[in-house]
Design an enzyme around this catalytic site. Structure first.
Site, PDB file in Angstrom:
ATOM      1  N   GLU A 109       7.305  14.077   4.803  1.00 55.80           N
ATOM      2  CA  GLU A 109       5.894  14.198   5.181  1.00 55.80           C
ATOM      3  C   GLU A 109       5.409  12.982   5.959  1.00 55.80           C
ATOM      4  OE1 GLU A 109       4.491  16.954   1.388  1.00 55.80           O
ATOM      5  OE2 GLU A 109       3.415  15.111   1.810  1.00 55.80           O
ATOM      6  N   CYS A 122       0.983   7.686   9.540  1.00 56.18           N
ATOM      7  CA  CYS A 122       1.657   7.113   8.378  1.00 56.18           C
ATOM      8  C   CYS A 122       3.016   7.795   8.263  1.00 56.18           C
ATOM      9  CB  CYS A 122       0.795   7.369   7.139  1.00 56.18           C
ATOM     10  SG  CYS A 122       1.585   6.883   5.610  1.00 56.18           S
ATOM     11  N   CYS A 129      12.040   8.196  -3.257  1.00 49.95           N
ATOM     12  CA  CYS A 129      12.043   6.740  -3.427  1.00 49.95           C
ATOM     13  C   CYS A 129      12.620   6.433  -4.798  1.00 49.95           C
ATOM     14  CB  CYS A 129      10.618   6.189  -3.309  1.00 49.95           C
ATOM     15  SG  CYS A 129      10.561   4.385  -3.500  1.00 49.95           S
ATOM     16  N   CYS A 133       7.460   3.583  -9.202  1.00 46.95           N
ATOM     17  CA  CYS A 133       6.137   3.102  -9.624  1.00 46.95           C
ATOM     18  C   CYS A 133       5.426   4.255 -10.343  1.00 46.95           C
ATOM     19  CB  CYS A 133       5.329   2.635  -8.414  1.00 46.95           C
ATOM     20  SG  CYS A 133       6.202   1.408  -7.435  1.00 46.95           S
ATOM     21  N   CYS A 136       2.879   6.797  -8.631  1.00 43.45           N
ATOM     22  CA  CYS A 136       3.211   7.267  -7.279  1.00 43.45           C
ATOM     23  C   CYS A 136       3.964   8.590  -7.330  1.00 43.45           C
ATOM     24  CB  CYS A 136       4.053   6.213  -6.568  1.00 43.45           C
ATOM     25  SG  CYS A 136       4.681   6.780  -4.973  1.00 43.45           S
ATOM     26  N   GLY A 176       8.853   6.501   0.436  1.00 42.28           N
ATOM     27  CA  GLY A 176       9.972   5.569   0.494  1.00 42.28           C
ATOM     28  C   GLY A 176       9.597   4.111   0.609  1.00 42.28           C
ATOM     29  N   GLU A 177      10.588   3.275   0.350  1.00 39.96           N
ATOM     30  CA  GLU A 177      10.417   1.824   0.413  1.00 39.96           C
ATOM     31  C   GLU A 177      11.108   1.306   1.686  1.00 39.96           C
ATOM     32  OE1 GLU A 177       8.900  -0.842  -0.908  1.00 39.96           O
ATOM     33  OE2 GLU A 177      10.177  -2.038   0.424  1.00 39.96           O
ATOM     34  N   SER A 208       4.838  -1.781   4.624  1.00 44.16           N
ATOM     35  CA  SER A 208       4.342  -1.998   3.263  1.00 44.16           C
ATOM     36  C   SER A 208       5.522  -1.999   2.299  1.00 44.16           C
ATOM     37  CB  SER A 208       3.358  -0.884   2.885  1.00 44.16           C
ATOM     38  OG  SER A 208       2.945  -1.016   1.545  1.00 44.16           O
ATOM     39  N   SER A 231       2.477  -4.520  -1.990  1.00 44.65           N
ATOM     40  CA  SER A 231       1.777  -3.781  -3.053  1.00 44.65           C
ATOM     41  C   SER A 231       1.881  -4.569  -4.348  1.00 44.65           C
ATOM     42  CB  SER A 231       2.419  -2.398  -3.228  1.00 44.65           C
ATOM     43  OG  SER A 231       2.372  -1.693  -2.011  1.00 44.65           O
ATOM     44  N   LEU A 232       0.745  -5.076  -4.822  1.00 40.38           N
ATOM     45  CA  LEU A 232       0.754  -5.892  -6.050  1.00 40.38           C
ATOM     46  C   LEU A 232       0.393  -5.060  -7.284  1.00 40.38           C
ATOM     47  CD1 LEU A 232      -0.914  -9.363  -5.343  1.00 40.38           C
ATOM     48  CD2 LEU A 232       1.483  -8.858  -5.800  1.00 40.38           C
ATOM     49  N   HIS A 233      -0.803  -4.545  -7.287  1.00 41.24           N
ATOM     50  CA  HIS A 233      -1.291  -3.614  -8.314  1.00 41.24           C
ATOM     51  C   HIS A 233      -1.430  -4.200  -9.717  1.00 41.24           C
ATOM     52  CE1 HIS A 233      -0.830  -0.918  -5.060  1.00 41.24           C
ATOM     53  NE2 HIS A 233       0.419  -0.586  -5.264  1.00 41.24           N
ATOM     54  N   CYS A 350      -1.862   7.914   2.262  1.00 38.99           N
ATOM     55  CA  CYS A 350      -0.410   7.934   2.123  1.00 38.99           C
ATOM     56  C   CYS A 350      -0.054   7.422   0.729  1.00 38.99           C
ATOM     57  CB  CYS A 350       0.267   7.038   3.142  1.00 38.99           C
ATOM     58  SG  CYS A 350      -0.638   6.734   4.615  1.00 38.99           S
TER      59      CYS A 350
HETATM   60  N1  SAH Z   1       6.993   1.809  -0.865  1.00 32.33           N
HETATM   61  C1  SAH Z   1       6.007   1.094  -0.174  1.00 32.33           C
HETATM   62  C2  SAH Z   1       5.244   1.899   0.844  1.00 32.33           C
HETATM   63  C3  SAH Z   1       4.855   3.285   0.474  1.00 32.33           C
HETATM   64  S1  SAH Z   1       3.626   3.441  -0.761  1.00 32.33           S
HETATM   65  C4  SAH Z   1       5.064   0.410  -1.158  1.00 32.33           C
HETATM   66  O1  SAH Z   1       5.124   0.710  -2.336  1.00 32.33           O
HETATM   67  O2  SAH Z   1       4.319  -0.457  -0.720  1.00 32.33           O
HETATM   68  C5  SAH Z   1       2.106   2.962   0.121  1.00 32.33           C
HETATM   69  C6  SAH Z   1       1.011   2.454  -0.796  1.00 32.33           C
HETATM   70  O3  SAH Z   1       0.407   3.521  -1.555  1.00 32.33           O
HETATM   71  C7  SAH Z   1       1.491   1.431  -1.807  1.00 32.33           C
HETATM   72  O4  SAH Z   1       0.590   0.353  -1.866  1.00 32.33           O
HETATM   73  C8  SAH Z   1       1.458   2.249  -3.095  1.00 32.33           C
HETATM   74  O5  SAH Z   1       1.432   1.437  -4.225  1.00 32.33           O
HETATM   75  C9  SAH Z   1       0.225   3.078  -2.893  1.00 32.33           C
HETATM   76  N2  SAH Z   1       0.102   4.216  -3.824  1.00 32.33           N
HETATM   77  C10 SAH Z   1       1.081   4.959  -4.349  1.00 32.33           C
HETATM   78  N3  SAH Z   1       0.577   5.909  -5.175  1.00 32.33           N
HETATM   79  C11 SAH Z   1      -0.763   5.753  -5.144  1.00 32.33           C
HETATM   80  C12 SAH Z   1      -1.843   6.432  -5.788  1.00 32.33           C
HETATM   81  N4  SAH Z   1      -1.642   7.455  -6.626  1.00 32.33           N
HETATM   82  N5  SAH Z   1      -3.106   6.008  -5.545  1.00 32.33           N
HETATM   83  C13 SAH Z   1      -3.337   4.980  -4.675  1.00 32.33           C
HETATM   84  N6  SAH Z   1      -2.353   4.310  -4.049  1.00 32.33           N
HETATM   85  C14 SAH Z   1      -1.079   4.671  -4.278  1.00 32.33           C
HETATM   86 FE1  SF4 Z   2       8.335   3.939  -3.918  1.00 32.29          FE
HETATM   87 FE2  SF4 Z   2       6.189   2.723  -2.840  1.00 32.29          FE
HETATM   88 FE3  SF4 Z   2       5.949   4.924  -4.403  1.00 32.29          FE
HETATM   89 FE4  SF4 Z   2       6.656   2.606  -5.497  1.00 32.29          FE
HETATM   90  S1  SF4 Z   2       4.694   3.073  -4.490  1.00 32.29           S
HETATM   91  S2  SF4 Z   2       7.587   4.599  -5.923  1.00 32.29           S
HETATM   92  S3  SF4 Z   2       7.925   1.763  -3.905  1.00 32.29           S
HETATM   93  S4  SF4 Z   2       6.923   4.828  -2.408  1.00 32.29           S
END
Ligand code: SAH
Ligand code: SF4
Length: 361
Positions: A109, A122, A129, A133, A136, A176-177, A208, A231-233, A350
Site C-alpha cells: 500500500e 507515503c 514488518c 511495535c 502498528c 516496513g522499516e 522514518s 519514532s520514539l513513542h 501512514c
Molecule cells: N518503520 C518506520 C516507518 C513506518 S511507520 C517507523 O516505525 O518509523 C511510520 C510512523 O507511523 C511511525 O512513527 C509509527 O510509529 C507510526 N504509527 C504506527 N502505527 C500508528 C498508529 N496506530 N497511530 C499513529 N501512528 C502510528
Molecule cells: Fe514496523 Fe514502523 Fe510499524 Fe514498528 S511502527 S512495526 S517499525 S512499520
C-alpha cells in the site's frame, strides 16, 4: 470487496530475482551500462529517462523516438509495466490509498496525501514488518519481504498516474522499516533525487526509522540532505521496551547518542515522532522525561494522537491532554508540533497500513 489480514512470514525474494530488472529501479549509470552493451549512443539514455520520468510513460512502445529494434531489445531485458492498482479514497480529507500488486502477487500500500503547499506520497519499503511495535497494524503481520528499489520508485510512479496533482514530497512511512532494507531504500532515494529524472529534492524525501541505530549511523555517512524522523513513542526504556521491541536491541541511551552524532555530522535536525496513547505515555511526567532525552539533540518533536487499530486496545487521548503535553514541551523550549486531525498528518495517514489481500483472488 473484502480485505483480510495476510500474515505470511518471511517469504523470500527469490521469485523476483529470477525476473527482469525493473525499469524504475535502475540508476542512470545502470542504463548507461545497458546501452553500452547494446552499442547504442549515450544520448539514448537521456531519451529513455525523459520518457520514464518527465513524460512518465509506462511502456517502451510509447518511446517513439527510439528505433523499433532498440525498443524490443529493451523490452527483452527490462520490465516496464504499470502496476495493477486498486485505488481507494479515504473519506473527507482527500487522502487516497493505493493498493498495488507486485509482479509476484504480493500486495503493498501507498498513500497520497494532499495538502495546501505540497502533495506527499507515503511509500512502503517492505511487505509487512518484523519489528512488531504493538500499536502498528503493519507490525502485527510480521515480515514478508523487502521491496526492490523499483518497487519503491514504482509506488511513486503509480501515484503520479493515479493523481491529478503534482506530487512534490515522498515519505518512507508506509509499510516496513526503511533501515531493514537499507540498500534498496537508498537506491530508490538516489533515483527519485536524480536531476536527470524526477529531481525530487533531498529535503523533500523523509526517512522514518523505529530506531535502527546502524542505519542512522550509515545514513550520516551518505552525504545526503534527506530528512530523518525517528519514532520514539516513549521517554524511558521500560515503557519503550513494551511498545517497541526494537528498544531491546538499541535502548534509548544508544539511540539518542546516535541521533546526536547524526545531527553533528550532517548539520541536519531530526524529527522525533511521538504517538500519544491515552494513559500510556501521555502524562506530564512522561513529557518531562521526553524533554530530558530530546534536549541534547538538535531536533523537534512531532506529536501524533494514536490512530486506533483493531488489534491494540490503546485509545486516543483527548485534544486537551494532547495540547497540555505539547504546551509542556513548548515551555521547556522544545520545538513541537501537534497533528490534530486524522489523515491530515502524514504519519497519521501512514504507519498503519496493513498487508491486505483480497479474499476473492
Ligand atoms: N518503520 C518506520 C516507518 C513506518 S511507520 C517507523 O516505525 O518509523 C511510520 C510512523 O507511523 C511511525 O512513527 C509509527 O510509529 C507510526 N504509527 C504506527 N502505527 C500508528 C498508529 N496506530 N497511530 C499513529 N501512528 C502510528
Ligand atoms: Fe514496523 Fe514502523 Fe510499524 Fe514498528 S511502527 S512495526 S517499525 S512499520
Amino acid at each position: 470487496m473484502e480485505w483480510i489480514l495476510n500474515c505470511q512470514e518471511g517469504k523470500s525474494n527469490s521469485r523476483n530475482q529470477a525476473l527482469k530488472k525493473l525499469a524504475w529501479g535502475m540508476l542512470f549509470s545502470e542504463w548507461e551500462e545497458i546501452f553500452r552493451d547494446l552499442k547504442q549512443p549515450a544520448f539514448r539514455v537521456r531519451q529513455v529517462w525523459e520518457w520514464l520520468y518527465l513524460r512518465k510513460v509506462h511502456s517502451f512502445a510509447e518511446m517513439t523516438n527510439l528505433p523499433a529494434a532498440l525498443r524490443s531489445q529493451l523490452e527483452e531485458r527490462v520490465d516496464l509495466a504499470s502496476w495493477k492498482t486498486d485505488d481507494f479514497v479515504e473519506a473527507g480529507d482527500g487522502v487516497r490509498k493505493l493498493l498495488l500488486e507486485c509482479r509476484d502477487g504480493e500486495k503493498i500500500e501507498s498513500v497520497i496525501i494532499p495538502a495546501r503547499d505540497r502533495s506527499t506520497v507515503c511509500v512502503s519499503t517492505q511487505a509487512g514488518c518484523g519489528f512488531g511495535c504493538i500499536f502498528c497494524a503493519t507490525g502485527k503481520c510480521g515480515f514478508v519481504r523487502n521491496l526492490e528499489a523499483g518497487e519503491i520508485v514504482g509506488q511513486f510512479m503509480a501515484a503520479v498516474s493515479a493523481s491529478q496533482m503534482r506530487l512534490t514530497n515522498v515519505v518512507f512511512m508506509g509499510m516496513g522499516e526503511p533501515f531493514a532494507n537499507y540498500d534498496n531504500v537508498l537506491k530508490a532515494i538516489r533515483i527519485l533525487n536524480d536531476a536527470n529524472g524526477l529531481a525530487i529534492g533531498a529535503r523533500r524525501l523523509t526517512l522514518s526509522t523505529c530506531g535502527v541505530v546502524p542505519g542512522i549511523k550509515r545514513l550520516s555517512e551518505e552525504g545526503l540532505q534527506v530528512e530523518l524522523s525517528v519514532s520514539l513513542h516513549a521517554p524511558n526504556d521500560e515503557l519503550r521496551n513494551e511498545l517497541m521491541p526494537v528498544n531491546k536491541s538499541w535502548p534509548l541511551s544508544e539511540l539518542m547518542e546516535a541521533c546526536r552524532e547524526y545531527t553533528e555530522k550532517t548539520g541536519r535536525i531530526i524529527t522525533f515522532e511521538y504517538t500519544l496513547v491515552e494513559g500510556v505515555n501521555d502524562s506530564l511526567a512522561h513529557a518531562a522525561e521526553l524533554i530530558d532525552i530530546v534536549r541534547p539533540v538538535r531536533g523537534r518533536v512531532n506529536l501524533i494522537p494514536l490512530s486506533p487499530v483493531e488489534h491494540y486496545s490503546g485509545t486516543t487521548p483527548s485534544p486537551e491532554v494532547c495540547a497540555k503535553f505539547a504546551r509542556k514541551l513548548e515551555r521547556a523550549g522544545v520545538n513541537v508540533t501537534l497533528r490534530r486531525s486524522k489523515g491530515s498528518g502524514v504519519a497519521a495517514a501512514c504507519g498503519q497500513l496493513k498487508l491486505n489481500r483480497s479474499k476473492q483472488q
